[in-house]
Design a protein around this motif. Structure first.
Motif, PDB file in Angstrom:
ATOM      1  N   THR A   1       0.847  -1.190   0.000  1.00 25.60           N
ATOM      2  CA  THR A   1       0.000   0.000   0.000  1.00 25.60           C
ATOM      3  C   THR A   1       0.887   1.246   0.000  1.00 25.60           C
ATOM      4  OG1 THR A   1      -1.722  -1.145   1.241  1.00 25.60           O
ATOM      5  CG2 THR A   1      -1.789   1.276   1.248  1.00 25.60           C
ATOM      6  N   PRO A   2       0.659   2.193  -0.897  1.00 25.21           N
ATOM      7  CA  PRO A   2       1.487   3.406  -0.915  1.00 25.21           C
ATOM      8  C   PRO A   2       1.442   4.143   0.423  1.00 25.21           C
ATOM      9  CG  PRO A   2       0.162   3.264  -2.904  1.00 25.21           C
ATOM     10  CD  PRO A   2      -0.327   2.185  -1.985  1.00 25.21           C
ATOM     11  N   ARG A   3       2.595   4.622   0.840  1.00 19.22           N
ATOM     12  CA  ARG A   3       2.651   5.392   2.081  1.00 19.22           C
ATOM     13  C   ARG A   3       1.889   6.705   1.925  1.00 19.22           C
ATOM     14  NH1 ARG A   3       8.884   5.842   3.483  1.00 19.22           N
ATOM     15  NH2 ARG A   3       9.044   6.183   1.228  1.00 19.22           N
ATOM     16  N   SER A   4       1.333   7.189   3.010  1.00 21.20           N
ATOM     17  CA  SER A   4       0.644   8.480   2.980  1.00 21.20           C
ATOM     18  C   SER A   4       1.666   9.606   3.089  1.00 21.20           C
ATOM     19  CB  SER A   4      -0.355   8.581   4.127  1.00 21.20           C
ATOM     20  OG  SER A   4       0.331   8.619   5.380  1.00 21.20           O
ATOM     21  N   PHE A   5       1.275  10.793   2.697  1.00 23.48           N
ATOM     22  CA  PHE A   5       2.154  11.953   2.833  1.00 23.48           C
ATOM     23  C   PHE A   5       2.455  12.230   4.294  1.00 23.48           C
ATOM     24  CE2 PHE A   5       0.439  12.694  -1.415  1.00 23.48           C
ATOM     25  CZ  PHE A   5       1.582  13.085  -2.104  1.00 23.48           C
ATOM     26  N   ALA A   6       1.461  12.065   5.163  1.00 26.56           N
ATOM     27  CA  ALA A   6       1.643  12.331   6.585  1.00 26.56           C
ATOM     28  C   ALA A   6       2.662  11.380   7.201  1.00 26.56           C
ATOM     29  CB  ALA A   6       0.307  12.207   7.321  1.00 26.56           C
ATOM     30  N   LEU A   7       2.685  10.138   6.728  1.00 25.87           N
ATOM     31  CA  LEU A   7       3.639   9.172   7.258  1.00 25.87           C
ATOM     32  C   LEU A   7       5.056   9.505   6.822  1.00 25.87           C
ATOM     33  CD1 LEU A   7       4.102   6.487   8.760  1.00 25.87           C
ATOM     34  CD2 LEU A   7       3.756   5.313   6.569  1.00 25.87           C
ATOM     35  N   VAL A   8       5.217   9.926   5.577  1.00 23.12           N
ATOM     36  CA  VAL A   8       6.543  10.237   5.053  1.00 23.12           C
ATOM     37  C   VAL A   8       7.071  11.549   5.625  1.00 23.12           C
ATOM     38  CG1 VAL A   8       7.824  10.831   2.950  1.00 23.12           C
ATOM     39  CG2 VAL A   8       6.207   8.931   2.933  1.00 23.12           C
ATOM     40  N   ASP A   9       6.199  12.555   5.724  1.00 21.66           N
ATOM     41  CA  ASP A   9       6.607  13.875   6.230  1.00 21.66           C
ATOM     42  C   ASP A   9       5.439  14.513   6.972  1.00 21.66           C
ATOM     43  OD1 ASP A   9       7.559  16.384   6.769  1.00 21.66           O
ATOM     44  OD2 ASP A   9       8.060  16.904   4.700  1.00 21.66           O
ATOM     45  N   PRO A  10       5.383  14.357   8.289  1.00 23.07           N
ATOM     46  CA  PRO A  10       4.259  14.897   9.069  1.00 23.07           C
ATOM     47  C   PRO A  10       4.114  16.417   8.974  1.00 23.07           C
ATOM     48  CG  PRO A  10       5.544  13.325  10.353  1.00 23.07           C
ATOM     49  CD  PRO A  10       6.332  13.610   9.114  1.00 23.07           C
ATOM     50  N   THR A  11       5.192  17.129   8.588  1.00 26.23           N
ATOM     51  CA  THR A  11       5.120  18.591   8.507  1.00 26.23           C
ATOM     52  C   THR A  11       4.577  19.075   7.170  1.00 26.23           C
ATOM     53  OG1 THR A  11       7.381  18.820   7.624  1.00 26.23           O
ATOM     54  CG2 THR A  11       7.123  18.735  10.022  1.00 26.23           C
ATOM     55  N   LEU A  12       4.480  18.159   6.197  1.00 28.87           N
ATOM     56  CA  LEU A  12       4.038  18.545   4.858  1.00 28.87           C
ATOM     57  C   LEU A  12       2.513  18.646   4.809  1.00 28.87           C
ATOM     58  CD1 LEU A  12       4.737  19.058   1.867  1.00 28.87           C
ATOM     59  CD2 LEU A  12       4.620  16.582   1.514  1.00 28.87           C
ATOM     60  N   LYS A  13       2.018  19.768   4.366  1.00 27.40           N
ATOM     61  CA  LYS A  13       0.578  20.000   4.262  1.00 27.40           C
ATOM     62  C   LYS A  13       0.165  19.912   2.793  1.00 27.40           C
ATOM     63  CE  LYS A  13       0.499  20.782   8.670  1.00 27.40           C
ATOM     64  NZ  LYS A  13      -0.009  19.725   9.585  1.00 27.40           N
ATOM     65  N   VAL A  14      -0.347  18.748   2.412  1.00 23.89           N
ATOM     66  CA  VAL A  14      -0.798  18.538   1.041  1.00 23.89           C
ATOM     67  C   VAL A  14      -2.320  18.636   1.015  1.00 23.89           C
ATOM     68  CG1 VAL A  14      -0.891  16.910  -0.885  1.00 23.89           C
ATOM     69  CG2 VAL A  14       1.161  17.053   0.533  1.00 23.89           C
ATOM     70  N   PRO A  15      -2.885  19.458   0.127  1.00 18.81           N
ATOM     71  CA  PRO A  15      -4.351  19.544   0.035  1.00 18.81           C
ATOM     72  C   PRO A  15      -4.968  18.160  -0.153  1.00 18.81           C
ATOM     73  CG  PRO A  15      -3.305  21.202  -1.351  1.00 18.81           C
ATOM     74  CD  PRO A  15      -2.211  20.318  -0.862  1.00 18.81           C
ATOM     75  N   LYS A  16      -6.074  17.922   0.517  1.00 18.67           N
ATOM     76  CA  LYS A  16      -6.718  16.600   0.445  1.00 18.67           C
ATOM     77  C   LYS A  16      -7.061  16.222  -0.994  1.00 18.67           C
ATOM     78  CE  LYS A  16      -8.651  16.602   5.117  1.00 18.67           C
ATOM     79  NZ  LYS A  16      -9.893  16.546   5.940  1.00 18.67           N
ATOM     80  N   ARG A  17      -7.482  17.205  -1.771  1.00 16.87           N
ATOM     81  CA  ARG A  17      -7.842  16.924  -3.162  1.00 16.87           C
ATOM     82  C   ARG A  17      -6.630  16.466  -3.958  1.00 16.87           C
ATOM     83  NH1 ARG A  17     -11.829  20.674  -6.816  1.00 16.87           N
ATOM     84  NH2 ARG A  17     -11.845  19.364  -8.685  1.00 16.87           N
ATOM     85  N   LEU A  18      -5.477  17.069  -3.696  1.00 16.19           N
ATOM     86  CA  LEU A  18      -4.259  16.684  -4.410  1.00 16.19           C
ATOM     87  C   LEU A  18      -3.790  15.308  -3.962  1.00 16.19           C
ATOM     88  CD1 LEU A  18      -1.967  17.269  -6.335  1.00 16.19           C
ATOM     89  CD2 LEU A  18      -0.833  18.582  -4.533  1.00 16.19           C
ATOM     90  N   GLU A  19      -3.841  15.040  -2.654  1.00 17.89           N
ATOM     91  CA  GLU A  19      -3.436  13.732  -2.155  1.00 17.89           C
ATOM     92  C   GLU A  19      -4.329  12.634  -2.730  1.00 17.89           C
ATOM     93  OE1 GLU A  19      -2.203  11.391   1.933  1.00 17.89           O
ATOM     94  OE2 GLU A  19      -3.116  13.382   2.080  1.00 17.89           O
ATOM     95  N   ALA A  20      -5.635  12.904  -2.781  1.00 20.22           N
ATOM     96  CA  ALA A  20      -6.564  11.919  -3.343  1.00 20.22           C
ATOM     97  C   ALA A  20      -6.256  11.655  -4.816  1.00 20.22           C
ATOM     98  CB  ALA A  20      -8.002  12.400  -3.168  1.00 20.22           C
ATOM     99  N   LEU A  21      -5.900  12.706  -5.552  1.00 20.05           N
ATOM    100  CA  LEU A  21      -5.565  12.552  -6.966  1.00 20.05           C
ATOM    101  C   LEU A  21      -4.331  11.677  -7.139  1.00 20.05           C
ATOM    102  CD1 LEU A  21      -5.804  13.287  -9.984  1.00 20.05           C
ATOM    103  CD2 LEU A  21      -4.467  15.356  -9.484  1.00 20.05           C
ATOM    104  N   ILE A  22      -3.275  11.972  -6.366  1.00 18.61           N
ATOM    105  CA  ILE A  22      -2.032  11.216  -6.497  1.00 18.61           C
ATOM    106  C   ILE A  22      -2.247   9.759  -6.099  1.00 18.61           C
ATOM    107  CG2 ILE A  22       0.330  10.988  -5.621  1.00 18.61           C
ATOM    108  CD1 ILE A  22       0.383  14.065  -5.401  1.00 18.61           C
TER     109      ILE A  22
END
Length: 508
Positions: free
Chosen positions: A244-265
């Protein structure tokens, strides 16, 4: 790195200077096009170890693919020539690009959201052109890149467009031909390969979308979303199929990625191709509102903002006797008899007794002048040398009640009229806009003088010189379409937003 090919002449036209890279199918050299003077090009040779008939055909296919795609999108490296060396090694000639690979940029520091969106949009535009396909013997064939990764994306600084992304290396691209033989051996890069690519299945555009998803994740985090236990085919096969691909929060908790962009990726990273976005166009549609929210195309907005703040493009006061005599001359001209009384725009040289002035003429309805005069909040010139040397000369008009009007003029650098106008723009650094009312075409209703920045003037002069000797590898219409697409798809929305923001605050 030097080798026996350094300083060698090729095809009695190209002088090889040095090796600058090595792709999946051969070496790439920096060379000088002796026919065009000191113009630098890049030349790719098929590797000597790959000189089989099948790979020769694939190499020719790569050259043909890049040549056609370069005519459709400025986000694909352009091929301008092809041949066979004296020792029967196939080669093709590309535009020489100075820049850094996306891999180099991301390894130094992950991208900010605005920069990510601007670069990602350009990559998607190039991929969309490939997936739409090229014409071979009258039939349209979509193209799958099969090796999308950061090292195959070059980021260059374009004097007109700012930061520009180019897709490289279509060496293992596959034409989606019905009945075509599919290879069962793996070709690609393990860390970016889709599950179906690793299985040797027939691929469609969704395989490139998976690779794009891997790269998008890496652009924002500097890391890959899946990790192999071992750097082997088996290790990456299990990672792409089962992990399962890692989440952005798991890789970098300080990174704020818009939910819409994360869902797209994450949707691009789906194991099942049916669950991914159906096309790159669908990805672009998802990115558009994010660009509006998070900075709207850093590549364009920076360049436009700099151009708008650097110098006012419309003179609102006369500049002494010279300016006055030019305006007086313009007031005496009438709408040409060979032009229809209609809302059209065309460029023309005004010929006074002691000087020549580049100008744009435009016919407007009488109601356009009721709310007061027009101004020019923006102008710019964009050039492409391939497939055919052409300049897009863009002027934007504004009136309070009328809003913005776009005045694109195309100057063919292989025609004397286009050369003359482009040269005059570079020499004079300004031009006239003559606005006519359709109910009184015998006299000019408004005259404007627009300025051109010194760096732009320098470019215009260079374009004329280069355009005269540059070989055309396509039709003028192809270059017009290329420039028009760039204007409509990339430039216009950003220019409009910048102008509207400026107009509502401090410009007038």
């Amino acid at each position: 790195m030097s080798d026996s090919n350094d300083q060698r002449k090729l095809d009695n036209r190209y002088r090889l200077i040095e090796q600058i890279g090595q792709g999946s199918m051969g070496r790439v050299y920096l060379a000088e096009d002796m026919l065009l003077g000191d113009v630098k090009v890049a030349i790719k040779f098929l590797a000597q170890t790959l000189l089989t008939e099948r790979l020769r055909e694939r190499f020719v296919q790569e050259a043909t693919t890049c040549a056609q795609l370069g005519q459709k999108s400025i986000h694909v490296v352009r091929v301008t020539d092809y041949g066979v060396s004296e020792d029967e090694v196939p080669f093709y000639v590309m535009e020489y690009l100075k820049g850094k690979s996306l891999g180099e940029i991301v390894s130094a520091q992950p991208l900010t959201i605005p920069r990510f969106l601007a670069i990602c949009r350009q990559i998607c535009l190039g991929l969309m052109a490939a997936h739409e396909g090229i014409v071979i013997k009258g039939q349209q064939f979509p193209i799958i890149h099969r090796d999308i990764k950061p090292s195959n994306i070059l980021i260059v600084q374009d004097p007109t467009l700012g930061e520009l992304a180019k897709i490289l290396d279509f060496g293992i691209a596959k034409l989606m031909q019905s009945g075509a033989d599919q290879t069962n051996c793996f070709m690609g890069t393990l860390a970016y390969a889709s599950p179906e690519q690793m299985e040797g299945h027939e691929l469609d555009s969704r395989s490139d979308i998976y690779s794009l998803g891997i790269m998008m994740f890496q652009m924002l985090t500097g890391r890959l979303p899946v990790r192999a236990e071992t750097n082997s085919f088996g290790g990456w096969y299990r990672a792409h199929h089962n992990q399962t691909p890692r989440s952005f929060a798991l890789v970098d908790p300080t990174l704020k990625v818009p939910k819409r962009l994360e869902a797209l990726i994450m949707s691009c990273l789906e194991k099942d191709p049916d669950n991914r976005p159906k096309s790159v166009k669908a990805i672009l549609e998802e990115l558009a509102p994010l660009e509006e929210r998070f900075g709207a195309g850093l590549r364009i907005s920076r360049q436009i903002g700099h151009a708008l703040s650097r110098v006012p493009v419309t003179k609102t006061k006369r500049e002494g006797k010279r300016q006055g005599s030019e305006d007086q001359f313009c007031r005496l001209v009438s709408w040409p008899k060979d032009k229809p009384i209609a809302e059209i725009v065309f460029p023309q040289v005004l010929r006074m007794s002691d000087r020549q002035i580049p100008s744009i003429w435009m016919m407007l309805p009488p109601t356009a002048f009721e709310s007061g005069g027009f101004r020019v909040p923006y102008n710019n010139c964009i050039c492409t040398m391939s497939p055919h040397p052409m300049v897009l000369w863009l002027t934007v008009l504004y009136a309070k009640e009328q809003g913005l009007r776009w005045l694109p003029c195309y100057l063919d650098l292989k025609q004397s009229a286009g050369q003359e106008l482009t040269g005059l723009l570079g020499q004079t650094g300004r031009y006239k806009l003559l606005l006519f009312s359709s109910d009184e075409p015998q006299k000019c209703a408004q005259i404007l003088t627009a300025s051109i920045t010194l760096p732009q003037c320098k470019l215009l002069k260079e374009w004329v010189t280069f355009g005269r000797v540059q070989m055309s590898v396509g039709s003028p219409q192809q270059s017009k379409d290329l420039l028009r697409n760039e204007l409509n798809n990339a430039l216009k929305p950003k220019i409009q937003k910048t102008i509207e923001t400026t107009l509502s605050s401090t410009y007038f």
